[in-house]
Design an enzyme around this catalytic site. Sequence first.
Site, PDB file in Angstrom:
ATOM      1  CB  THR A 105      -1.054   0.295   1.339  1.00 13.20           C
ATOM      2  OG1 THR A 105      -0.135  -0.281   2.303  1.00 13.20           O
ATOM      3  CG2 THR A 105      -1.936  -1.011   1.226  1.00 13.20           C
ATOM      4  CB  THR A 106       4.098   2.140   1.744  1.00 10.34           C
ATOM      5  OG1 THR A 106       3.718   1.586   3.280  1.00 10.34           O
ATOM      6  CG2 THR A 106       5.027   3.564   1.865  1.00 10.34           C
ATOM      7  CG  ASP A 407      -0.347  -5.598   5.223  1.00 17.51           C
ATOM      8  OD1 ASP A 407      -1.989  -5.585   5.370  1.00 17.51           O
ATOM      9  OD2 ASP A 407       0.052  -4.731   5.207  1.00 17.51           O
TER      10      ASP A 407
END
Length: 539
Positions: A105-106, A407
């Site tokens: 996501t980053t 995650d």
Amino acid sequence: MAAVTAAPPARSGGASSSKTESYVDTKRREDVRQANIQAARAVADAVRTSLGPKGMDKMIASASGEVIITNDGATILNKMEVLQPAAKMLVELSRSQDAAAGDGTTTVVVLAGAFLAACQSLLSRGIHPTTISDAIHKSCAKAVDILQSMSVPLELSDRESLVKSAATSLNSKVVSQYSSLLAPLAVDSVLSVVDPARPDLVDLRDIKIVKKLGGTVDDTELVKGLVFDKKVSHSAGGPGRVENAKIAVIQFQISPPKTDIEQSIVVSDYTQMDRILKEERNYILGIIKKIKATGCNVLLIQKSILRDAVTDLSLHYLAKAKILVIKDVERDDIEFVTKTLNCLPIANVEHFREEKLGFADCVEEVSVGDGKIVKITGIKEMGKTTTVLVRGSNQLMIDEAERSLHDALCVVRCLVNKKFLIAGGGAPEIELSRQLGAWSKELRGMESYCVKEFAESLEVIPYTLAENAGLNPVVIVTELRNRHAQGEINAGINVRKGQITNILEENVVQPLLVSTSAVTLATECVRMILKIDDIVTVR
């Protein structure tokens, strides 16, 4: 640039001819585009420092005093109050990456920021936004092909590789020191809920994460069965442990009925009061006798809004009948509970039959930390579900452990869906950059320029990884390029040793789906921002 043509002097006739009105002001469009790009890049820069295993954590404090410590890109952006519409698109972008792959996501936001910076430099040279957009689209399709050619196929029976990729996902989190415990746990829990009939569909709702304060993250465990973060209702001295349990999940109340509307019944006579109490007692006893008749000895009672699910009197009779009671089971959990126990929820006491019960070897109350939980183990014909009990010394740690575990579960789910692995540590991005750079030389005209810029902007990932690890980014990225030019496609940054090594041998791997979805989603978002040339506010 604003296109300005000098208008000839107006005729003396007063009204100027239509030919003179050729002045077109494109300044506003460019300003809007620049403002959008600037805002979106600001969001990307905010999360850039938290990329990679040596990334920094962010402390998010809300107005209500809630504090979150995390370096999960999606969580940081979700909690940020972004007002600019284009910047909001980056928040949505990290959310969609979280939904598609669960990890990266980053990365996806940092990539989008780098692509926007490249677009900015191309726009300043006067290249039309549509040309840039089409070139980026082509580059993206090519990039996905390159990534697929780099990937390594994987079998689900190869548990070790699954654990490696889950560990890679956990290494960039706050709880990285526990990755040796959490990674196998994530793999086992996903594999235990995979349906052999439909192996490519994994529903993470079948994995329930129960958080309990106390102990350390080391005490986190996988429970084959059910865990309730509740105490057994002991008020009347009922049993705390039942073996060979017959479990019923009920959605009706074991308490005397009330009137539907707010009415008050005035009783003036003692004999009448005695009759009411006697009726209540008989009513409750009648229900409990029906329950006991089926041999049921554990009751899970759904939370009730309208009236008390159980009263002290009914608890007393249930205790006498040696029935263990767990009350206030959340409505949302009922589906999970019934699937696990392989039983049916019972909505009315008239439908209470033995075939609707679930069976388990043992139901017991266990002391954990300063509280108690109820464990149900040895469930017969248990549904394809599993429960993870997460422990931690404080609430912040538990919440972060839960997010990290989510995650890792998503990473394993990706591998179940698309059975390919790819190296991590910035290796795929540098390889993409190199191959796209070479491809741009075969193209003609503006397209070649755009692809070249797109290729160079992919280097932001290894650059940021090196920067966050305190290494010299320029030296590292140059060395990486050199290694890849010599044909070492799996050379990447080993953050622990602070040098460049073969990343596959170091067990730094990630699912192919994470990389491909990051590139495609980032390009999609950037193309959208590029095409916007005006913001119209509507009341």
